[in-house]
Design an enzyme around this catalytic site. Structure first.
Site, PDB file in Angstrom:
ATOM      1  N   LYS A  37       9.802  -3.917   3.394  1.00  0.00           N
ATOM      2  CA  LYS A  37       9.098  -4.237   2.147  1.00  0.00           C
ATOM      3  C   LYS A  37      10.047  -3.911   1.007  1.00  0.00           C
ATOM      4  CE  LYS A  37       5.281  -2.673  -0.847  1.00  0.00           C
ATOM      5  NZ  LYS A  37       4.003  -1.943  -0.972  1.00  0.00           N
TER       6      LYS A  37
ATOM      7  N   ASP B 220       6.376  -1.874  -8.376  1.00  0.00           N
ATOM      8  CA  ASP B 220       4.975  -2.216  -8.108  1.00  0.00           C
ATOM      9  C   ASP B 220       4.097  -1.660  -9.219  1.00  0.00           C
ATOM     10  OD1 ASP B 220       2.512  -2.834  -7.099  1.00  0.00           O
ATOM     11  OD2 ASP B 220       2.590  -1.396  -5.424  1.00  0.00           O
TER      12      ASP B 220
ATOM     13  N   LYS C  37      -2.065  -0.538 -11.779  1.00  0.00           N
ATOM     14  CA  LYS C  37      -2.139   0.874 -11.403  1.00  0.00           C
ATOM     15  C   LYS C  37      -2.378   1.720 -12.652  1.00  0.00           C
ATOM     16  CE  LYS C  37       1.025   0.813  -7.431  1.00  0.00           C
ATOM     17  NZ  LYS C  37       0.061   1.216  -6.378  1.00  0.00           N
TER      18      LYS C  37
ATOM     19  N   ASP D 235       9.180   1.433  -4.285  1.00  0.00           N
ATOM     20  CA  ASP D 235       8.429   0.536  -3.405  1.00  0.00           C
ATOM     21  C   ASP D 235       9.334  -0.446  -2.640  1.00  0.00           C
ATOM     22  OD1 ASP D 235       5.860   0.266  -2.433  1.00  0.00           O
ATOM     23  OD2 ASP D 235       5.313  -1.339  -3.831  1.00  0.00           O
TER      24      ASP D 235
ATOM     25  N   ASP E 285      -2.828  -5.305  -6.118  1.00  0.00           N
ATOM     26  CA  ASP E 285      -2.015  -4.121  -5.806  1.00  0.00           C
ATOM     27  C   ASP E 285      -1.802  -3.973  -4.294  1.00  0.00           C
ATOM     28  OD1 ASP E 285      -0.525  -1.891  -6.298  1.00  0.00           O
ATOM     29  OD2 ASP E 285      -2.243  -0.562  -6.699  1.00  0.00           O
TER      30      ASP E 285
ATOM     31  N   GLU F  56      -0.054  -5.784  -2.464  1.00  0.00           N
ATOM     32  CA  GLU F  56       0.928  -6.863  -2.493  1.00  0.00           C
ATOM     33  C   GLU F  56       1.931  -6.780  -1.350  1.00  0.00           C
ATOM     34  OE1 GLU F  56       1.333  -4.069  -4.007  1.00  0.00           O
ATOM     35  OE2 GLU F  56       3.388  -3.637  -3.400  1.00  0.00           O
TER      36      GLU F  56
ATOM     37  N   ARG G 121       1.597  -6.238   1.790  1.00  0.00           N
ATOM     38  CA  ARG G 121       1.195  -6.971   3.000  1.00  0.00           C
ATOM     39  C   ARG G 121       1.334  -8.474   2.806  1.00  0.00           C
ATOM     40  NH1 ARG G 121      -4.562  -4.129   2.925  1.00  0.00           N
ATOM     41  NH2 ARG G 121      -3.230  -2.585   1.899  1.00  0.00           N
TER      42      ARG G 121
HETATM   43  N1  BES Z   1       3.114   0.589  -2.969  1.00  0.00           N
HETATM   44  C1  BES Z   1       1.757   0.936  -2.836  1.00  0.00           C
HETATM   45  C2  BES Z   1       1.509   2.087  -1.858  1.00  0.00           C
HETATM   46  C3  BES Z   1       2.086   3.423  -2.215  1.00  0.00           C
HETATM   47  C4  BES Z   1       1.275   4.408  -2.738  1.00  0.00           C
HETATM   48  C5  BES Z   1       3.404   3.726  -1.960  1.00  0.00           C
HETATM   49  C6  BES Z   1       1.803   5.656  -3.030  1.00  0.00           C
HETATM   50  C7  BES Z   1       3.935   4.968  -2.262  1.00  0.00           C
HETATM   51  C8  BES Z   1       3.118   5.932  -2.794  1.00  0.00           C
HETATM   52  C9  BES Z   1       0.974  -0.277  -2.336  1.00  0.00           C
HETATM   53  O1  BES Z   1       1.437  -1.498  -2.759  1.00  0.00           O
HETATM   54  C10 BES Z   1      -0.416  -0.142  -2.861  1.00  0.00           C
HETATM   55  O2  BES Z   1      -0.569  -0.196  -4.038  1.00  0.00           O
HETATM   56  N2  BES Z   1      -1.379   0.030  -1.972  1.00  0.00           N
HETATM   57  C11 BES Z   1      -2.732   0.165  -2.359  1.00  0.00           C
HETATM   58  C12 BES Z   1      -3.551  -0.706  -1.462  1.00  0.00           C
HETATM   59  C13 BES Z   1      -4.992  -0.853  -1.895  1.00  0.00           C
HETATM   60  C14 BES Z   1      -5.065  -1.650  -3.190  1.00  0.00           C
HETATM   61  C15 BES Z   1      -5.759  -1.555  -0.798  1.00  0.00           C
HETATM   62  C16 BES Z   1      -3.127   1.633  -2.201  1.00  0.00           C
HETATM   63  O3  BES Z   1      -2.677   2.271  -1.257  1.00  0.00           O
HETATM   64  O4  BES Z   1      -3.868   2.122  -3.057  1.00  0.00           O
HETATM   65 ZN    ZN Z   2       3.429  -1.619  -3.194  1.00  0.00          ZN
HETATM   66 MN    MN Z   3       0.685  -2.061  -4.643  1.00  0.00          MN
END
Ligand code: BES
Ligand code: ZN
Ligand code: MN
Length: 504
Positions: free
Chosen positions: A270, A275, A282, A293, A352, A354, A356
């Protein structure tokens, strides 16, 4: 970037290795100074330890200045506590060595001599002990000081590390050191990439770096931009990039061994250079460290770069899905439906989620690779994984227990924390969509698992696949010994070990 540090294994003991500073170990509960230090140094430091009641508790240091008249080879000796021998694993050794070297640098030493732990006797095999020593030194003294006027202690003075291996095989020790130099410099390269600000390290810039790396390391490379992506139907990569001024890149690297490969493996990363969350923005806190990210893609590039030097008999494809997730006027909206390269449609509920969407295209692209047997993806995918396992551990899931177990074993030996999570098929219910084949978020609970189940929808049937959620360990907000704040290079050492195993 820091100056080069030279590491060298030498036969004999510390007595024959003069240096600005020498390191000597003490185990707790053992009265003698062990290892290949020579009789005089053992006697002197044994007395110092007794006199100062230095017990050898793990991580404790004691600095001793040798009296000028004694003619000892080094002027200063750092007594390093290693704790109880039965509790001192090679991972502990790696940490203590790293910390001691930072201390040596702080003390202004340019050359350091230290014995190989127990000269490689049980339970510390020569090669593994030398590998741990080299990694401890090189990972522990890593600093990202490119943007600082004043560099911090670590590599300010240190230039030469000499390792006294006693009667142990110098060749084996040198091999361990050489491997450690490769794994540590790959890890530090990944750290540098993650630490680079997102304003500098855009998808285009990452593609340039990958091209330079491929040219130096003699890897094959192909870079796809938006036009090719449109042609291939990569709706995920394109959709996520819509709100950004920085167009996406798919970086395709190949390492081919000289002989016929024993296996064909792909590593997928990834690569979100930033992000923001997109329109599902966020919080300010939540995006503070989101330049990290792209850590999965950094691990992929760093691992590929290390392969030609190690020359394992495995064909390895590296695929990096690079994009930036921003909330610009053209941004992807919640409710939009994207078509992924394999033909499946995805309802975007939360922009967010994204990673996947990007990986869905990268996995679909990997499905077309000829003769591919195994695919491993690395992604800072979910906060849920960090909630489950804490900040230090990688969560691993996959469709093949053998593959998952082999990766877990590699992680264990590499000193990286990794733990399996279950891929419960029942939770697929959570990501069923009313309007498309699947949606990109489920319910709040089990978020690391539903994210992996989502990815599984894009894995070619018959392909063995493992998913490493590195959201926790990719970026440190607290220092854990040689794991510094900022980019950590998570996954790199495990992948290199895994690929070396796969070749034999
Ligand atoms: N890049 C983030 C996940 C992340 C969180 C990485 C903390 C490093 C530290 C990912 O893209 C994300 O935002 N995931 C969301 C998914 C949710 C919207 C289903 C999350 O984990 O909140
Ligand atoms: Zn992310
Ligand atoms: Mn995200």
């Amino acid at each position: 970037m820091s100056a080069a540090l030279r590491l060298e294994a030498k036969a004999g003991d510390l007595e024959s290795l003069p240096a600005d500073l020498a390191i000597v170990y003490k185990f707790k509960g053992q009265s003698d100074i062990g290892g290949s230090v020579g009789e005089r140094i053992a006697r002197h430091l044994g007395e110092i330890a007794r006199g100062d009641r230095f017990e050898g508790r793990a991580g404790r240091h004691l600095l001793w200045h040798a009296p000028p008249g004694e003619g000892l080879p080094s002027r200063r000796y750092l007594l390093l506590g290693l704790g109880r021998k039965e509790e001192c694993t090679l991972e502990h050794y790696r940490r203590h060595v790293g910390e001691a070297l930072v201390e040596a640098d702080r003390l202004g030493a340019t050359s350091v001599a230290l014995p190989l732990l127990e000269a490689g006797s049980a339970p510390y095999p020569v090669r593994e002990a030398a590998l741990a020593l080299a990694e401890g030194v090189l990972l522990g003294t890593y600093r990202f000081d490119r943007y600082r006027s004043e560099p911090r202690s670590g590599r300010r003075h240190l230039r030469e590390i000499r390792v006294a291996v006693g009667d142990a095989a110098v060749r084996e020790a040198s091999e361990g050191i050489a491997l450690g130099e490769v794994t540590a410099s790959a890890t530090n390269f990944a750290r540098d990439l993650v630490n680079e600000p997102a304003g500098v390290l855009t998808p285009q810039r990452m593609a340039e770096i990958a091209r330079e790396t491929a040219a130096e390391a003699k890897l094959e490379i192909q870079v796809l931009g938006p036009e090719e992506m449109k042609r291939l139907g990569m709706g995920g990569l394109l959709g996520v990039s819509q709100g950004s001024h920085n167009p996406p890149r798919l970086i395709h690297l190949t390492y081919r061994p000289e002989e016929k490969p024993a296996r064909r493996v792909a590593l997928l990363g990834k690569g979100l250079t930033f992000d923001s969350g997109g329109l599902s923005l966020k919080t300010a806190d939540g995006m503070e460290t989101m330049k990290c990210d792209m850590a999965g893609s950094a691990a992929v590039l760093a691992t590929l770069r290390a392969l030609p030097e190690l020359a394992p008999r495995v064909e390895v494809t590296g695929l990096m899905g690079m994009a930036e997730n921003m909330p610009g006027g053209g941004a992807l909206r919640p409710g939009d439906i994207l078509k992924i390269m394999n033909g499946k449609t995805v309802e975007v509920r939360n922009t967010d989620a994204e990673g996947r969407l990007v990986l869905a295209d990268v996995l679909s692209y990997a499905a077309a690779l000829e003769g591919l047997e195994e695919a491993i993806d690395l992604a800072t995918l979910t906060g849920a994984c960090v909630v489950a396992l804490g900040p230090a551990a990688v969560g691993i899931m996959g469709n093949d227990t053998g593959l998952v177990e082999d990766i877990l074993r590699a992680a264990e030996r590499a000193g990286e924390k990794m733990w399996p999570l279950p891929l419960y098929g029942e939770y697929l219910e959570h990501i069923k969509s009313d309007v498309a084949d699947i949606k990109n978020t489920g319910i709040r609970w089990g978020g690391a698992i539903t994210a992996a189940l989502f990815l599984r929808e894009f894995v070619r049937p018959g392909l063995r696949w493992a998913h490493l959620d590195i959201a926790g360990p990719a970026f440190g907000e607290k220092e854990y010994s040689y794991i510094k704040k900022g980019g950590t290079g998570a996954g790199v050492r495990t992948l290199i070990r895994f690929l070396l195993d796969r070749a034999s």
